[in-house]
Design a protein around this motif. Structure first.
Motif, mmCIF file in Angstrom:
data_model
loop_
_atom_site.group_PDB
_atom_site.id
_atom_site.type_symbol
_atom_site.label_atom_id
_atom_site.label_comp_id
_atom_site.label_asym_id
_atom_site.label_seq_id
_atom_site.Cartn_x
_atom_site.Cartn_y
_atom_site.Cartn_z
ATOM 1 N N LYS A 129 0.683 -5.963 2.167
ATOM 2 C CA LYS A 129 -0.184 -5.439 1.463
ATOM 3 C C LYS A 129 -1.184 -4.467 2.445
ATOM 4 O O LYS A 129 -1.620 -3.443 1.530
ATOM 5 C CB LYS A 129 -1.227 -6.420 1.195
ATOM 6 C CG LYS A 129 -0.502 -7.544 0.454
ATOM 7 C CD LYS A 129 -0.570 -7.561 -1.079
ATOM 8 C CE LYS A 129 0.027 -8.807 -1.832
ATOM 9 N NZ LYS A 129 0.508 -8.426 -3.151
ATOM 10 N N GLU A 132 0.571 -0.958 2.387
ATOM 11 C CA GLU A 132 0.492 -0.326 1.286
ATOM 12 C C GLU A 132 -0.874 0.661 1.064
ATOM 13 O O GLU A 132 -1.127 1.604 0.483
ATOM 14 C CB GLU A 132 0.495 -1.041 -0.185
ATOM 15 C CG GLU A 132 1.957 -1.562 -0.357
ATOM 16 C CD GLU A 132 2.342 -2.805 -1.136
ATOM 17 O OE1 GLU A 132 1.126 -2.989 -1.853
ATOM 18 O OE2 GLU A 132 3.169 -3.151 -1.236
ATOM 19 N N LEU A 133 -1.902 -0.261 1.759
ATOM 20 C CA LEU A 133 -3.319 0.449 1.635
ATOM 21 C C LEU A 133 -3.792 1.266 2.864
ATOM 22 O O LEU A 133 -4.787 1.709 3.070
ATOM 23 C CB LEU A 133 -4.263 -0.655 1.416
ATOM 24 C CG LEU A 133 -4.365 -1.076 0.078
ATOM 25 C CD1 LEU A 133 -4.963 -2.627 -0.044
ATOM 26 C CD2 LEU A 133 -5.029 -0.301 -0.974
ATOM 27 N N ARG A 155 -11.363 0.194 0.754
ATOM 28 C CA ARG A 155 -9.797 0.088 0.775
ATOM 29 C C ARG A 155 -9.586 -1.458 1.344
ATOM 30 O O ARG A 155 -8.886 -2.282 0.846
ATOM 31 C CB ARG A 155 -9.216 0.703 1.946
ATOM 32 C CG ARG A 155 -8.488 1.955 1.534
ATOM 33 C CD ARG A 155 -7.812 2.487 2.538
ATOM 34 N NE ARG A 155 -8.661 3.417 3.544
ATOM 35 C CZ ARG A 155 -8.174 3.660 4.797
ATOM 36 N NH1 ARG A 155 -6.944 3.247 5.346
ATOM 37 N NH2 ARG A 155 -8.974 4.059 5.502
ATOM 38 N N ILE A 158 -9.805 -3.655 -1.882
ATOM 39 C CA ILE A 158 -8.811 -3.642 -2.836
ATOM 40 C C ILE A 158 -7.863 -4.578 -1.868
ATOM 41 O O ILE A 158 -7.135 -5.203 -2.529
ATOM 42 C CB ILE A 158 -8.345 -2.155 -2.746
ATOM 43 C CG1 ILE A 158 -9.278 -1.250 -3.315
ATOM 44 C CG2 ILE A 158 -7.128 -2.240 -3.509
ATOM 45 C CD1 ILE A 158 -9.922 -1.790 -4.556
ATOM 46 N N LEU A 159 -7.909 -4.478 -0.564
ATOM 47 C CA LEU A 159 -6.893 -5.439 0.164
ATOM 48 C C LEU A 159 -7.046 -6.947 -0.249
ATOM 49 O O LEU A 159 -6.313 -7.752 -0.382
ATOM 50 C CB LEU A 159 -6.946 -5.284 1.621
ATOM 51 C CG LEU A 159 -6.201 -6.218 2.769
ATOM 52 C CD1 LEU A 159 -4.660 -5.996 2.329
ATOM 53 C CD2 LEU A 159 -6.640 -6.072 4.073
ATOM 54 N N ALA A 162 -5.873 -7.520 -3.631
ATOM 55 C CA ALA A 162 -4.364 -7.705 -3.640
ATOM 56 C C ALA A 162 -4.136 -8.986 -3.143
ATOM 57 O O ALA A 162 -2.855 -9.594 -3.506
ATOM 58 C CB ALA A 162 -3.825 -6.593 -2.828
ATOM 59 N N VAL A 186 -7.466 4.170 -3.129
ATOM 60 C CA VAL A 186 -7.721 2.950 -3.672
ATOM 61 C C VAL A 186 -7.279 2.837 -5.235
ATOM 62 O O VAL A 186 -7.193 1.864 -5.466
ATOM 63 C CB VAL A 186 -9.630 3.118 -3.528
ATOM 64 C CG1 VAL A 186 -10.075 2.310 -4.776
ATOM 65 C CG2 VAL A 186 -10.118 2.930 -2.140
ATOM 66 N N ASP A 188 -4.470 3.946 -6.118
ATOM 67 C CA ASP A 188 -3.113 3.468 -6.262
ATOM 68 C C ASP A 188 -3.158 1.939 -6.045
ATOM 69 O O ASP A 188 -2.303 1.501 -6.585
ATOM 70 C CB ASP A 188 -2.298 4.262 -5.100
ATOM 71 C CG ASP A 188 -2.192 5.609 -5.121
ATOM 72 O OD1 ASP A 188 -2.349 5.916 -6.177
ATOM 73 O OD2 ASP A 188 -1.635 6.268 -4.209
ATOM 74 N N GLY A 189 -4.038 1.369 -5.086
ATOM 75 C CA GLY A 189 -4.084 -0.004 -4.841
ATOM 76 C C GLY A 189 -4.316 -0.631 -6.099
ATOM 77 O O GLY A 189 -3.933 -1.562 -6.317
#
Lengths: 251, 512
Positions: A129, A132-133, A155, A158-159, A162, A186, A188-189
């Motif tokens: 994960k 990806e960020l 970010r 968002i992690l 996720a 962000v 995209d996440g």
């Protein structure tokens, strides 16, 4: 999924009404955006839903999948799937980002009657994960949000989102303090987490985030109420004419 | 949460292990049980005869008896110190037992195989198996990386002290091969009198202070370590102290000597049963580091702290001091203090050798009615000496936590440096934190830096943790562990995990 009915909220410390009858319904799998001028009560709504101290609900209700949110402790709300991405993520010195997340993930799993995630499994998941960020290993080891730049903090939120895989995500001004590249990361996440029956409530002052996270419904909030709702075009209208026109129109 | 106390009736068929497990989870102080074992006591109270009796029981030579008697006479003329920020009822020194030994220890067991199984069980229950076995090193340290596998297994040699006597010491043979002497102090007095005579009382003189003088008169047992020149002790050494008998003071004496170029890491752990009446513990630890020697001394102190209303608990009056006698010697004290009703303790370093170094890392956690007055003294005598002090005090409930430290730079201690950092964390609004730094600089080339902060566990941090799913206690434990991390990191790995859990246990029930 998230049902808010006639929500009236005042400050605990002073007799000041902030929310004056908010009605809102976010269906599973949809993205709702709330826009509005400063001081309209957007952030208060996110705090009240997640259970922060300092507010008194004087009227109305809020439920998530039938659970009465207002009756639950903050961690219980988290356990049934409510997540708040903070406008100002909090620094916790000395606590590694990874330790923090692992404690959170396992606390929620425990509350849901699941087994704790073992270290290997956790490490594998978080590495994937994080990649990806574009969060590097160093950021995972550093203390939670300490010395993070604005973009890194967001970010990181968002992690966490996720990793925790909530059902209902509230993003409070996630775009504030972000440059264009960070905003894209962000967004995209967030987009990667869309669907799968997950609801989103995106609180923002500006339209620009909504270029990257396309909302299904846009609400305009003013003076503690939702004064207008519509499709994505409503956000564009705000972008073009500011809040003035809409507010005078509904006044 | 309902807790099972020792008297709770247990339904038939319920496995004892389950009951123990539940007690462990539910109980606040998990080492509060006592071992039912027949004891030999010396008569209550303190007289010259009692001092002689202790000496006889330990089969000591005359010089040792005389040493004790001298200490006893001096003690009679000394007054209990009153300057510490602690408050406790007058201790009746005549209402204590000064010697208590399990009956089965009358004949000293030849090896661990001869030790009373009840005693072995006691230590097993405390998680200190006295079998010569590997200690699994797979525990997760205070670090951030879960699951990063640690390589292999490590050995820890253990000396176990039960009330007044040493029960046994593991890995004797292997240590002997390396030339390291690790035994009870009573054995050392008999078997290595030349070393004991030379060093005992050379760091903490007999008349140093009220409690040290008392200890010199009545110390019953403790550990002795000698690491010969150039030897790196092949394993961690550890002493585990357990007070079991009622109304009994524990007075242990530890003497550690690292000869030229030697290295040793020593750990100390302490627990006691849960009792309504307070008990006295007055230990003395002396460390001598000769040229280029290095000693690491770590303590996880978890004596019974008393109950929520401040009833019972251990009065912990301890004198710990290291003498960095040789050039380039180094001593590091690390302590995690979560127990005791009253703590009075200042592990110190005398930096006598040129370029010698002293370090002190401390976390003192006080909850309910606990009081801690703790800190360190760094006395810079040699040139280019360095000291570093990191102290973290955490208070909850109605507890009082004081850091008291002295940094002294003598005229000859040219170009010396000290850095002191004292942070206090308050949980709740009925507790207190105090910082009392004393600084004396008598030359103009030395530098002393002092930083102090006090903070409260922040509501924002709490909310952030809870929004992510942690309950209040988990959140406090996490935040506090973060606060204490610098110190936890200085602990040997085996203790880091235990210490982290201790922090959580000790603060249980302090929020909400």
């Amino acid at each position: 999924m998230l049902e808010i009915k006639g929500l009236n909220v005042k400050l605990e410390e002073e007799d000041k009404q902030i929310l004056k009858g908010v009605d809102l319904s976010v269906e599973a799998g949809t993205v709702h955006a709330i826009m509005g001028p400063n001081g309209s009560g957007k952030s208060t709504l996110s705090y009240v839903l997640s259970g922060r101290d300092g507010y008194v609900v004087t009227e109305g209700s809020a439920t998530l999948e039938g659970h009465d949110l207002l009756d639950l402790e903050p961690e219980e709300r988290a356990a049934i799937g409510l997540f708040l991405a903070f406008q100002y993520p909090v620094e916790i010195p000395g606590v590694g980002n990874m330790t923090f997340l692992r404690t959170a993930v396992n606390a929620q799993r425990k509350a849901r009657g699941l087994e704790e995630m073992n270290a290997t499994e956790f490490l594998k998941l978080i590495r994937q994960k994080a990649k990806e960020l574009q969060i590097d290993a160093d950021m995972l080891k550093r203390p939670v949000n300490v010395g993070f730049s604005g973009g890194e903090k967001k970010r990181n939120e968002i992690l966490q989102m996720a990793m925790l895989e909530p059902k209902m995500c509230i993003l409070d001004e996630t775009d504030s303090g972000l440059d264009v590249d960070a905003m894209k990361l962000v967004a995209d996440g967030v987009n990667a987490l869309r669907g799968a029956g997950r609801g989103f409530l995106v609180i923002t002052h500006y339209q620009r985030l909504l270029n990257h996270i396309q909302p299904d419904v846009v609400h305009i909030m003013s003076d503690g109420r939702i004064v207008k709702s519509g499709g994505p075009e409503l956000a564009l209208e705000v972008e073009e004419n500011g809040y003035g026109d809409i507010l005078s129109e509904v006044a | 949460m309902a807790t099972l106390d020792q008297t709770t009736e247990v339904k038939e068929g319920v496995d004892q292990e389950t009951v123990d497990a539940v007690r462990e989870v539910g109980g606040k102080y998990k080492y509060g049980w006592e071992t039912d074992i027949e004891m030999d006591y010396a008569p209550k109270g303190l007289t010259e005869d009692i001092v002689r009796l202790i000496s006889t029981k330990n089969e000591e030579p005359q010089w040792m008896t005389d040493w004790r008697l001298e200490a006893y006479r001096r003690w009679l003329s000394k007054k209990e110190p009153e300057w510490a920020m602690v408050d406790y009822p007058q201790i009746d020194f005549q209402d204590q037992y000064y010697y208590a030994r399990p009956k089965s220890m009358e004949q000293k067991p030849k090896s661990l195989d001869d030790v009373d199984p009840k005693l072995l069980d006691t230590y097993a229950k405390l998680g200190i198996p006295l079998k010569e076995q590997m200690i699994l090193a797979g525990v997760e340290g205070a670090g951030d990386t879960p699951a990063e596998a640690r390589d292999g297994e490590r050995k820890v040699a253990v000396d176990a002290v039960f009330d007044s006597v040493s029960v046994g010491t593991t890995f004797q043979k292997e240590l002997k091969n390396a030339g390291v002497i690790f035994c009870s102090i009573s054995d050392a007095i008999r078997d290595h009198p030349e070393l004991v005579k030379k060093y005992l009382g050379s760091v903490v003189p007999v008349s140093d202070n009220f409690y040290a003088t008392l200890n010199s008169a009545v110390f019953s047992d403790g550990s002795f370590v000698y690491v010969p020149p150039g030897v790196r002790c092949p394993m961690e050494l550890s002493t585990y102290f357990r007070i079991n008998a009622e109304n009994t003071g524990q007075f242990e004496r530890t003497l550690i000597i690292a000869d030229k170029g030697a290295y040793v890491s020593y750990l100390e752990g302490c627990t006691a049963p849960q009792r309504d009446k307070s008990q006295l513990h007055a230990a003395v630890v002396e460390i001598i580091a000769l040229e280029d020697a290095e000693v690491k001394y770590s303590t996880v102190q978890n004596w019974y702290p008393g109950d929520e209303d401040g009833k019972g608990g251990i009065y912990n009056f301890v004198t710990k001091r290291a003498d960095c006698r040789g050039d380039r010697s180094k001593v590091m004290w690390t302590q995690v203090e979560t127990g005791s009703a009253v703590t009075w303790k200042y592990p110190s370093c005398i930096l006598r050798g040129d370029d010698s170094q002293g370090e002190f890392y401390s976390i003192a956690i006080t909850n309910h009615h606990q009081q801690a007055d703790t800190g360190t003294k760094m006395v810079h005598l040699g040139r280019n000496t360095r000291s570093r002090i990191v102290s973290k005090g955490i208070s909850a409930g109605q507890a009082q936590n004081t850091y008291r430290g002295l940094v002294s730079m003598h005229p000859k201690a040219k170009n010396s440096r000290n850095f002191t950092q004292c942070d206090s964390l308050l949980i709740g609004d009925r507790c207190g934190a105090h910082t009392v730094p004393y600084i004396e600089v008598k030359n103009n080339s030395s530098r002393v830096e002092h930083e102090a902060t006090t903070s409260k566990v922040d509501d924002e941090q709490m909310f952030y943790c809870r929004q992510r799913g942690m309950d209040e206690e988990e959140a406090v434990a996490l935040i506090v562990n973060g606060f204490a991390k610098e110190v936890l990191q200085a602990l040997p790995m085996e203790f880091a995990m235990e210490a982290q859990q201790l922090v959580a246990i000790s603060l249980e029930g302090s929020v909400g």
